[in-house]
Enzyme design. Structure first.
Site, PDB file in Angstrom:
ATOM      1  N   SER A 144       0.790  -1.236   0.000  1.00 35.45           N
ATOM      2  CA  SER A 144       0.000   0.000   0.000  1.00 35.45           C
ATOM      3  C   SER A 144       0.817   1.278   0.000  1.00 35.45           C
ATOM      4  CB  SER A 144      -0.953   0.012   1.189  1.00 35.45           C
ATOM      5  OG  SER A 144      -2.057  -0.793   0.891  1.00 35.45           O
ATOM      6  N   LYS A 163       0.179   3.300  -2.919  1.00 34.56           N
ATOM      7  CA  LYS A 163      -1.005   4.176  -3.002  1.00 34.56           C
ATOM      8  C   LYS A 163      -0.612   5.656  -2.987  1.00 34.56           C
ATOM      9  CE  LYS A 163      -3.950   0.568  -1.140  1.00 34.56           C
ATOM     10  NZ  LYS A 163      -4.481  -0.131   0.003  1.00 34.56           N
ATOM     11  N   TYR A 209      -3.601  -2.548 -10.266  1.00 36.59           N
ATOM     12  CA  TYR A 209      -3.484  -2.257  -8.821  1.00 36.59           C
ATOM     13  C   TYR A 209      -2.557  -3.266  -8.133  1.00 36.59           C
ATOM     14  CZ  TYR A 209      -4.961  -2.413  -3.911  1.00 36.59           C
ATOM     15  OH  TYR A 209      -4.965  -2.455  -2.536  1.00 36.59           O
ATOM     16  N   TYR A 215      -4.473   3.507   8.009  1.00 32.07           N
ATOM     17  CA  TYR A 215      -5.788   2.876   8.148  1.00 32.07           C
ATOM     18  C   TYR A 215      -6.484   3.344   9.413  1.00 32.07           C
ATOM     19  CZ  TYR A 215      -3.169  -0.147   4.977  1.00 32.07           C
ATOM     20  OH  TYR A 215      -2.376  -0.619   3.981  1.00 32.07           O
ATOM     21  N   VAL A 236       1.036  -3.782   3.756  1.00 31.66           N
ATOM     22  CA  VAL A 236       1.027  -5.085   4.415  1.00 31.66           C
ATOM     23  C   VAL A 236       2.289  -5.917   4.141  1.00 31.66           C
ATOM     24  CG1 VAL A 236      -1.491  -5.246   4.608  1.00 31.66           C
ATOM     25  CG2 VAL A 236      -0.336  -6.206   2.595  1.00 31.66           C
TER      26      VAL A 236
HETATM   27  N1  GLU Z   1      -2.201  -5.486  -2.047  1.00 32.49           N
HETATM   28  C1  GLU Z   1      -2.824  -5.371  -0.751  1.00 32.49           C
HETATM   29  C2  GLU Z   1      -4.312  -5.555  -0.866  1.00 32.49           C
HETATM   30  O1  GLU Z   1      -4.879  -5.111  -1.822  1.00 32.49           O
HETATM   31  C3  GLU Z   1      -2.483  -4.022  -0.198  1.00 32.49           C
HETATM   32  C4  GLU Z   1      -2.989  -3.826   1.196  1.00 32.49           C
HETATM   33  C5  GLU Z   1      -2.049  -3.065   2.075  1.00 32.49           C
HETATM   34  O2  GLU Z   1      -0.849  -2.999   1.873  1.00 32.49           O
HETATM   35  O3  GLU Z   1      -2.567  -2.494   3.016  1.00 32.49           O
HETATM   36  O4  GLU Z   1      -4.936  -6.140  -0.032  1.00 32.49           O
END
Ligand code: GLU
Length: 308
Positions: free
Chosen positions: A67, A70, A192, A244, A262
Site C-alpha cells: 500500500s 497508493k 493495482y 488505516y 502489508v
Molecule cells: N495489495 C494489498 C491488498 O490489496 C495491499 C494492502 C495493504 O498494503 O494495506 O490487499
C-alpha cells in the site's frame, strides 16, 4: 548531522533486534505469497532534503511495497485530475479496516480516502482512464525517482494477489454498481496488484518519495512531481489516513505523515527535513508493521521530530 542520524539508526536497529519476539502480530498471510517473508527482519533508511543518506539493518533487502504504492497512485492521479479527483474519493479518515466493504455501501460507492483499498482502487481506475500503460508508467516513475532502473514487479506476489482478489474485486464491483468505476474491474485490479507488488528496499523508498519532504520536488534532481500546495495537501491526508484505522495512534506516537503497507513497510515524512522508510514484516492487527511503528517512534523521540 550525518553522524548523529547514523548513530540513532544503529541504536534503533540494535534495540529492535533485541526485542523482536515482543512485537505484536504476524507476517501477512491473506496473500499467500507474502507469508514466506521471515518475521525477524528490520531495515530503516533516511533521506534528507540536503542529500543526507543513512541506513541500518537489512536496508538493501527487497520487499513488495504494497500500500505504500497508493502514495504514488494518488500523486499520479493528482497530476492529471487535480481537485476533480475528489468527486470520486473522499478525504476523511475511515475508522474501518483497510479492506472493509461496509462503509462503501453506506456511502454510495465513494470511498472515504485514497489510502484504503477501495480508495486506491478507484484512484487506479481514474489513472487507468488516462494512461495507456499504467503499470509501465508507475514502474518507470519509481525507477526514475529511486534512481534504480532495474526495479521490477514480483510476478509471484502479483499473481497470488490476483488469485485471492475476491474482497478487492467486491469493492470494485460495488463502486461500479454505484457508477463510480469507469474501466473493466479485472483490468484495473491487475494494474493495482502490479503496483502493490513492485519490489523495493528501504533506501530506494526513502529516496523515491523525497519529494514529499521537499515541497513536491525530488531532492536528487529537482524533478517537479507535485505543486507545493498539492504536496502539502497529500501530506495532510497521509497524516490523517495513512495508517488505516490506526492513523490516530500513529499520529499520537510518531507525529509524522506516513503510509504503511502489508508487506511491512512504512514510509514517513518530516516535512522540510527528510523521508524515512522502515520495514519489518510482522504486522499488528491493523495491518501495520509493529517494529516499524516502534522504530519510527524512537526516531521521532531521539531527534525531536514530532510535528507538534
Ligand atoms: N495489495 C494489498 C491488498 O490489496 C495491499 C494492502 C495493504 O498494503 O494495506 O490487499
Amino acid at each position: 548531522m550525518t553522524v548523529n542520524i547514523q548513530t540513532v539508526l544503529d541504536d534503533i536497529n540494535q534495540d529492535v533486534r533485541n526485542q523482536f519476539d515482543t512485537f505484536e502480530g504476524k507476517v501477512a498471510d491473506y496473500i499467500p505469497a507474502l507469508s514466506r517473508m521471515p518475521a525477524d527482519r528490520f531495515a530503516m533508511a533516511v533521506y534528507g532534503v540536503d542529500g543526507t543518506f543513512c541506513h541500518t539493518g537489512d536496508a538493501h533487502q527487497r520487499f513488495t511495497i504494497q500500500s505504500v504504492s497508493k502514495v504514488l497512485t494518488l500523486t499520479l492521479a493528482l497530476q492529471r485530475y487535480g481537485d476533480s479527483l475528489w468527486d470520486r474519493v473522499g478525504k476523511e479518515p475511515s475508522g474501518t479496516a483497510f479492506n472493509s466493504l461496509t462503509q462503501l455501501e453506506f456511502e454510495g460507492g465513494k470511498p472515504r480516502n485514497p489510502f484504503i483499498n477501495a480508495g486506491a482502487i478507484v484512484t487506479c481506475d481514474a489513472l487507468y482512464s488516462r494512461l495507456s500503460a499504467p503499470t509501465h508508467h508507475m514502474l518507470e516513475t519509481l525507477r526514475s525517482l529511486s534512481n534504480n532502473p532495474r526495479l521490477t514487479i514480483n510476478a509471484i506476489v502479483a499473481r497470488s494477489e490476483f488469485e485471492h482478489r475476491h474482497r478487492n474485486a467486491a469493492m470494485a464491483h460495488l463502486m461500479k454498481s454505484f457508477g463510480n468505476f469507469e474501466n473493466d474491474v479485472e483490468d484495473v485490479l491487475r494494474a493495482y496488484f502490479s503496483f502493490c507488488a513492485i519490489e523495493m528496499c528501504t533506501t530506494e523508498l526513502a529516496r523515491a518519495f523525497s519529494y514529499l519532504a521537499n515541497k513536491g520536488e525530488a531532492v536528487a534532481d529537482g524533478q517537479h512531481v507535485l505543486s507545493s500546495k498539492q504536496n502539502s495537501q497529500l501530506n495532510s491526508l497521509l497524516f490523517t489516513s495513512g495508517l488505516y484505522d490506526a492513523s490516530g495512534d500513529f499520529a499520537y506516537r510518531v507525529g509524522m505523515p506516513g503510509k504503511s503497507g502489508v508487506g511491512g513497510a512504512i514510509l514517513a515524512v518530516v516535512p522540510g527535513r527528510f523521508t524515512v522508510a522502515v520495514w519489518s514484516p510482522k504486522l499488528n492487527r491493523y495491518g501495520n508493521s509493529s517494529a516499524g511503528i516502534y522504530a519510527l517512534e524512537q526516531f521521532a523521540d531521539r531527534l525531536n521530530l514530532h510535528l507538534f
